[in-house]
Design a protein around this motif. Structure first.
Motif, PDB file in Angstrom:
ATOM      1  N   UNK A  43      34.108   7.237 -17.909  1.00 16.45           N
ATOM      2  CA  UNK A  43      32.786   7.852 -17.934  1.00 16.45           C
ATOM      3  C   UNK A  43      32.495   8.683 -16.697  1.00 16.45           C
ATOM      4  N   UNK A  44      33.542   9.204 -16.079  1.00 21.17           N
ATOM      5  CA  UNK A  44      33.367  10.125 -14.946  1.00 21.17           C
ATOM      6  C   UNK A  44      34.379  11.249 -15.081  1.00 21.17           C
ATOM      7  N   UNK A  45      33.942  12.469 -14.819  1.00 24.25           N
ATOM      8  CA  UNK A  45      34.826  13.618 -14.888  1.00 24.25           C
ATOM      9  C   UNK A  45      36.002  13.462 -13.926  1.00 24.25           C
ATOM     10  N   UNK A  46      37.123  14.074 -14.274  1.00 20.55           N
ATOM     11  CA  UNK A  46      38.269  14.047 -13.372  1.00 20.55           C
ATOM     12  C   UNK A  46      37.898  14.628 -12.011  1.00 20.55           C
ATOM     13  N   UNK A  94      38.023  12.742  -8.444  1.00 19.37           N
ATOM     14  CA  UNK A  94      38.923  13.266  -7.413  1.00 19.37           C
ATOM     15  C   UNK A  94      38.189  13.566  -6.106  1.00 19.37           C
ATOM     16  N   UNK A  95      36.933  14.036  -6.194  1.00 18.04           N
ATOM     17  CA  UNK A  95      36.289  14.587  -5.002  1.00 18.04           C
ATOM     18  C   UNK A  95      35.017  13.877  -4.551  1.00 18.04           C
ATOM     19  N   UNK A  96      34.465  12.976  -5.360  1.00 18.64           N
ATOM     20  CA  UNK A  96      33.136  12.458  -5.026  1.00 18.64           C
ATOM     21  C   UNK A  96      33.079  10.954  -4.806  1.00 18.64           C
ATOM     22  N   UNK A 141      27.664  11.894 -16.141  1.00 17.26           N
ATOM     23  CA  UNK A 141      26.381  12.415 -15.648  1.00 17.26           C
ATOM     24  C   UNK A 141      26.128  12.049 -14.177  1.00 17.26           C
ATOM     25  N   UNK A 142      27.104  11.451 -13.525  1.00 24.04           N
ATOM     26  CA  UNK A 142      27.052  11.166 -12.081  1.00 24.04           C
ATOM     27  C   UNK A 142      25.796  10.400 -11.685  1.00 24.04           C
ATOM     28  N   UNK A 143      25.771   9.129 -12.047  1.00 23.47           N
ATOM     29  CA  UNK A 143      24.628   8.279 -11.768  1.00 23.47           C
ATOM     30  C   UNK A 143      24.973   7.238 -10.707  1.00 23.47           C
ATOM     31  N   UNK A 144      23.956   6.786  -9.999  1.00 22.88           N
ATOM     32  CA  UNK A 144      24.134   5.727  -9.009  1.00 22.88           C
ATOM     33  C   UNK A 144      24.039   4.361  -9.690  1.00 22.88           C
ATOM     34  N   UNK A 154      32.193  21.401 -11.443  1.00 22.80           N
ATOM     35  CA  UNK A 154      31.849  20.022 -11.786  1.00 22.80           C
ATOM     36  C   UNK A 154      30.339  19.887 -11.932  1.00 22.80           C
ATOM     37  N   UNK A 155      29.595  20.499 -11.028  1.00 20.58           N
ATOM     38  CA  UNK A 155      28.129  20.441 -11.110  1.00 20.58           C
ATOM     39  C   UNK A 155      27.620  21.064 -12.409  1.00 20.58           C
TER      40      UNK A 155
END
Length: 245
Positions: free
Chosen positions: A128-131, A135-137, A194-197, A233-234
Motif C-alpha cells: 500500500x505504498x508506491x515504489x 525508496x525515498x520517503x 496515499x502517504x498517511x501517518x 510521486x507527489x
C-alpha cells in the motif's frame, strides 16, 4: 534475520537493499536466475541466489512477484517450514498488470487468494505504498510525520515479524488485523498509496468500500493519463487522495 526476497523489481529490489542496509542477511532470487538481478539491488550487501535454494533455511520470504502467479511456486514452498514467515507485496490490477481472475473479481481477498495458490499462510505488507515512496520517503523511528504501512495476517507472531521489518525499511508499521481484512489496503482504497501517518491510517482503512475502491482502481489508466508525461510521486499520491474526496 535471514531473509529471501523473490523478485527484484521496483518493490522487491528496494526491500532487498533496505533490509540488507538494516543489517539482515538478505538473499534475492528471480525466476529467470541470479543473472537477472540488477547489480544495484546487490550494492547494499544482498546476494543473488538460485530460486530453489533461496527458500531454504530462511526466517522470512518476501514475495514481490506479479499477482496471480504464486501457484507456480507451490511445489517449491512445499518444503518450506511452517515457521517461516511469508510476506506478499502484490496487488491485483485486472486488465492492466494481470489477466482478470474470477475468484478475486467475485470478492475473494487478494492475499487470501495468493495464500491458497501458494498452499500456506501469508502476511500482506508493503503493498500500500508506491515504489517511489518506499525508496525515498522512509525515515528513522520517531521522526515527526513518519509515514505508515499497514500489515495484515492471521498469525499474530508472523504479523509482528513483518511489522518489525516494515519499521526497518523506514515506515511506521500498523497492525491491520487478519488477512481477511486486508482488502482495506488493496487498490484503490483510501489507505492505498496515499502517504498517511500512523495517526491518519486507521480512519482511512475504516473508510474502505470494496465496490467503490475497485471502480477507482479500474479507472486508473484514464486518471494516470490525465497526469501527463513523467508524473512525480507527489502527483500520483495526490491523484489517489483526490479519488476519495
Amino acid at each position: 534475520m535471514k531473509i529471501t526476497v523473490i523478485g527484484a523489481g521496483a518493490i522487491g529490489g528496494n526491500l532487498a537493499a533496505k533490509l540488507s542496509t538494516a543489517g539482515h542477511e538478505v538473499q534475492v532470487a528471480h525466476a529467470r536466475g541470479p543473472e537477472a538481478i540488477p547489480v544495484e539491488v546487490l550494492e547494499s550487501g544482498a546476494r543473488a541466489a538460485d530460486l530453489a535454494t533461496a527458500v531454504q533455511d530462511r526466517d522470512v520470504i518476501i514475495l514481490s512477484i506479479p499477482f496471480g502467479v504464486a501457484g507456480q511456486l507451490a511445489d517449491l514452498f512445499a518444503s518450506v517450514p511452517d515457521e517461516t514467515v511469508v510476506i506478499d507485496t502484490a496487488n491485483y490490477y485486472p486488465g492492466m498488470l494481470s489477466e482478470p481472475i474470477k475468484a478475486v473479481d467475485n470478492g475473494q481477498v487478494e492475499s487470501v487468494y495468493t495464500a491458497e495458490l501458494l498452499g500456506r499462510p501469508v502476511v500482506k505488507a508493503w503493498n500500500a505504498a508506491l515504489a517511489g515512496t518506499q525508496r525515498t520517503r522512509g525515515a528513522p523511528a520517531g521522526t515527526p510525520g513518519r509515514l505508515a504501512i499497514p500489515v495484515a495476517g492471521d498469525s499474530e507472531q508472523a504479523r509482528r515479524v513483518a511489522m518489525r521489518l516494515v519499521g526497518d525499511t523506514g515506515f511506521d508499521p500498523y497492525d491491520a488485523g487478519t488477512l481477511a481484512d486486508s482488502w482495506r489496503q488493496q487498490p484503490n482504497s483510501p489507505a492505498y498509496c496515499t502517504e498517511l501517518t500512523l495517526h491518519e491510517l486507521p480512519a482511512a482503512l475504516a473508510a474502505a468500500d470494496r465496490a467503490k475502491d475497485a471502480a477507482i482502481r479500474d479507472s486508473l489508466p484514464e486518471r494516470f493519463a490525465a497526469l501527463g508525461a513523467n508524473p512525480t510521486v507527489d502527483d500520483v499520491v495526490e491523484m489517489n487522495r483526490a479519488a476519495h474526496r
